[in-house]
Motif scaffolding. Structure first.
Motif, short mmCIF file in Angstrom:
data_model
loop_
_atom_site.label_atom_id
_atom_site.label_comp_id
_atom_site.label_asym_id
_atom_site.label_seq_id
_atom_site.Cartn_x
_atom_site.Cartn_y
_atom_site.Cartn_z
N SER A 1 -5.34 -2.04 -0.21
CA SER A 1 -5.22 -2.75 1.12
C SER A 1 -6.64 -3.51 1.11
O SER A 1 -6.22 -4.48 2.44
CB SER A 1 -4.49 -1.28 1.86
OG SER A 1 -5.34 -0.12 2.32
N ASP B 1 0.77 -1.41 -0.58
CA ASP B 1 -0.29 -0.14 -0.73
C ASP B 1 1.03 0.52 0.44
O ASP B 1 2.04 0.85 -0.39
CB ASP B 1 -1.18 0.49 1.02
CG ASP B 1 -0.03 0.13 2.46
OD1 ASP B 1 0.80 0.51 2.86
OD2 ASP B 1 -1.11 0.61 3.46
N ARG C 1 -4.23 -13.35 7.23
CA ARG C 1 -3.27 -12.74 7.67
C ARG C 1 -1.81 -12.86 6.48
O ARG C 1 -1.78 -13.84 6.11
CB ARG C 1 -2.96 -13.76 8.38
CG ARG C 1 -3.51 -13.56 10.46
CD ARG C 1 -3.40 -14.90 10.51
NE ARG C 1 -2.50 -15.18 11.42
CZ ARG C 1 -2.04 -16.24 12.20
NH1 ARG C 1 -2.58 -17.06 12.04
NH2 ARG C 1 -0.55 -15.56 13.07
N ASN D 1 -5.23 -9.77 -0.08
CA ASN D 1 -6.96 -9.80 0.47
C ASN D 1 -7.37 -11.17 -0.78
O ASN D 1 -6.87 -10.89 -2.38
CB ASN D 1 -6.93 -8.17 -0.22
CG ASN D 1 -7.17 -7.63 1.18
OD1 ASN D 1 -7.86 -7.88 2.19
ND2 ASN D 1 -6.31 -6.16 1.10
N GLU E 1 3.26 -1.05 3.24
CA GLU E 1 3.09 -1.86 4.04
C GLU E 1 2.34 -3.04 3.13
O GLU E 1 1.63 -2.55 1.88
CB GLU E 1 1.30 -2.17 5.09
CG GLU E 1 2.03 -1.35 6.49
CD GLU E 1 3.20 -2.68 7.43
OE1 GLU E 1 2.50 -3.33 7.02
OE2 GLU E 1 4.17 -1.80 7.58
N TYR F 1 -0.35 -6.74 2.13
CA TYR F 1 -1.48 -6.43 2.85
C TYR F 1 -1.92 -7.97 1.60
O TYR F 1 -1.82 -7.80 -0.02
CB TYR F 1 -2.81 -5.71 2.34
CG TYR F 1 -2.46 -4.81 3.53
CD1 TYR F 1 -2.87 -5.26 4.41
CD2 TYR F 1 -1.68 -3.64 3.95
CE1 TYR F 1 -2.74 -3.90 5.67
CE2 TYR F 1 -2.02 -2.84 4.28
CZ TYR F 1 -2.32 -2.54 5.35
OH TYR F 1 -2.75 -1.85 6.64
N ARG G 1 -9.75 -10.07 4.08
CA ARG G 1 -8.57 -10.00 4.71
C ARG G 1 -8.11 -10.94 5.02
O ARG G 1 -8.15 -11.87 5.71
CB ARG G 1 -8.22 -9.10 5.32
CG ARG G 1 -6.80 -8.70 5.63
CD ARG G 1 -6.80 -6.87 6.25
NE ARG G 1 -6.63 -6.41 4.93
CZ ARG G 1 -6.75 -4.70 5.05
NH1 ARG G 1 -6.62 -4.86 6.75
NH2 ARG G 1 -6.76 -4.40 4.53
#
Ligand code: FES
Ligand code: FE2
Length: 438
Positions: free
Chosen positions: A121, A79, A149, A87, A83, A85, A147
């Protein structure tokens, strides 16, 4: 043959398989069977930490790749704050695929069906006819992408579908020591050399995981041309030398093949070797110094290989690293992802040579790769035959081997390198997941 009724429940078969592994037997059926495949999707890929991407594949804000955990397609994106992510690649409105490219750069993803728009994100930020259609009943914060982990180790990004699963660190359980042998190649670590080769193969993913968990046994036969023509510095008489190391109870395993005349850190440029020694612990330097070939698998479906390949027959040549992911797409069928990893701080010349060696040996059309898949597709084909329902394979090499007390690394290290110990540990972990007890 065929004494076991087809009606034997899958649960009973899994239990029988678990008992068999302890005495060194494993059923052929596991390698090509719809029910086993379905159970793996349900019980294994829904709980394990699975490799998604290397951080260097998505170095900049907005970079993304689409990858899989089991049959779940995910968008793995960095993002605007850096970070990472992961999804589910599915619009929350009516389920359309959000991102149809396999890599790229985007701050947002807009659905091609009704136009819902999400940040990379995963947060939902745009809904057409929000006021007129939903009349205030839709809360955007409740309808972001699903989302998953994520956690990472030394640039390797993993995802896990189970919110209750133990953290990645615990899951790896000491195998980090061996991962470092592939990843800490200098102070800058490693990076991917371009996008992965990927292709579909009529091979069960588990055959590849097993082979790369340290099957030194096949090398002098399946790849004998490499020995005979001098492309691979080993021989039939010395090839069993080295350690097989497994992490008991975790399923991870590595084969560390020695070479009596292979120089410590041979095949790497000298300036890089100095950096590598700084990056590794003294125990790792000791193991590395004695290793010619390191071939390891992180349970369930990620593998690494570091191997010398001589472009000039008879010479030590260049050592390259490949990382591969086996994405199951059906019983006895998978999609292979294969990367070449190179040290970030190495010269362009070495990177190019390492990539050339990788491509010749382990790219999609690589010579070693062809040797392996010729065998793996035939094993898979055989495993699907009706009579094979009752057939087991022997996993009895090294049944009584005691661990080597001198070995400086973690886990269970046995000699010789040609050994089934890692595979019993691998299948035992696999069976624990299928039994719902992992
Ligand atoms: S399915 Fe995506 S907006 Fe309707
Ligand atoms: Fe091989």
């Amino acid at each position: 043959m065929n004494t076991k009724p087809e009606s034997q429940s899958l649960a009973a078969w899994v239990e029988e398989t678990r008992e068999g592994i302890d005495s060194g037997r494993f059923p052929a059926r596991a390698f090509n069977d719809q029910a086993v495949y379905d159970l793996e999707q349900e019980r294994l890929f829904s709980k394990t930490w699975c490799f998604l991407a290397h951080e260097s594949e998505i170095p900049h804000p907005g970079d993304y790749v689409t990858r899989y955990i089991g049959n779940n397609n995910l968008i793995v994106a960095r993002d605007e704050h850096g970070e990472i992510y992961a999804n589910l690649n599915m619009c929350r409105h009516r389920g359309n695929v959000m991102c149809k490219a396999e890599m790229g750069n985007a701050s947002h993803f807009r659905c091609s069906y009704h136009g819902w728009t999400y940040k990379n994100s995963g947060e939902l930020v745009g809904v057409p006819y929000m006021k007129e259609g939903y009349e205030g009943r839709l809360k955007r914060k409740d309808w972001g992408l699903v989302r998953v982990r994520v956690d990472s180790y030394e640039g390797l990004v993993f995802g896990c579908l189970d919110p209750e699963a133990p953290p990645l660190d615990e899951y790896l359980g000491g195998f980090q020591f061996y991962l470092d042998l592939y990843l800490k190649h200098g102070l800058g670590g490693v990076e991917v050399h371009g996008p992965p080769d990927h292709w579909i193969a009529d091979t069960d993913w588990k055959i590849c995981t097993e082979n790369f968990a340290g099957d030194g046994y096949h090398t002098p036969v399946a790849h004998q041309w490499g020995f005979h023509l001098g492309y691979f510095p080993s021989s039939g008489s010395t090839h069993s030398q080295g350690w097989a190391v497994s992490i008991p109870g975790k399923g991870h395993g590595i084969g560390l093949g020695h070479g009596p005349n292979f120089p410590p850190f041979g095949g790497f440029p000298d300036d890089l070797v100095a950096e590598m020694k700084q990056s590794l612990s003294p125990e790792q330097v000791e193991v590395f110094s004695r290793t010619r070939t390191a071939v390891g698998s992180v349970f369930p479906n990620l593998s690494f290989l570091m191997q010398p390949f001589s472009l000039e027959p008879g010479e030590i040549g260049v050592r390259f690293v490949t990382m591969r992911l086996y994405h199951p797409v059906g019983p006895g069928r998978m999609e292979m992802y294969s990367w070449c990893l190179v040290p970030k701080n190495a010269s362009q010349e070495y990177k190019k040579e390492a990539y050339r060696a990788y491509t010749l040996a382990f790219g999609q059309a690589g010579t070693f790769e062809q040797d392996d898949f010729e065998n793996w597709t035939k094993v898979t084909q055989a495993a699907g035959m009706t009579m094979v329902r009752d057939v087991d394979f022997p996993y009895i090499m090294g049944m009584d081997s005691a661990p080597d007390p001198e070995f400086p690394g973690p886990g269970h290290a046995v000699v010789p390198y040609v050994n089934d110990t890692n595979f019993r540990n691998l299948w035992s972990r696999w069976a624990d997941y299928l039994a719902g007890e992992a």
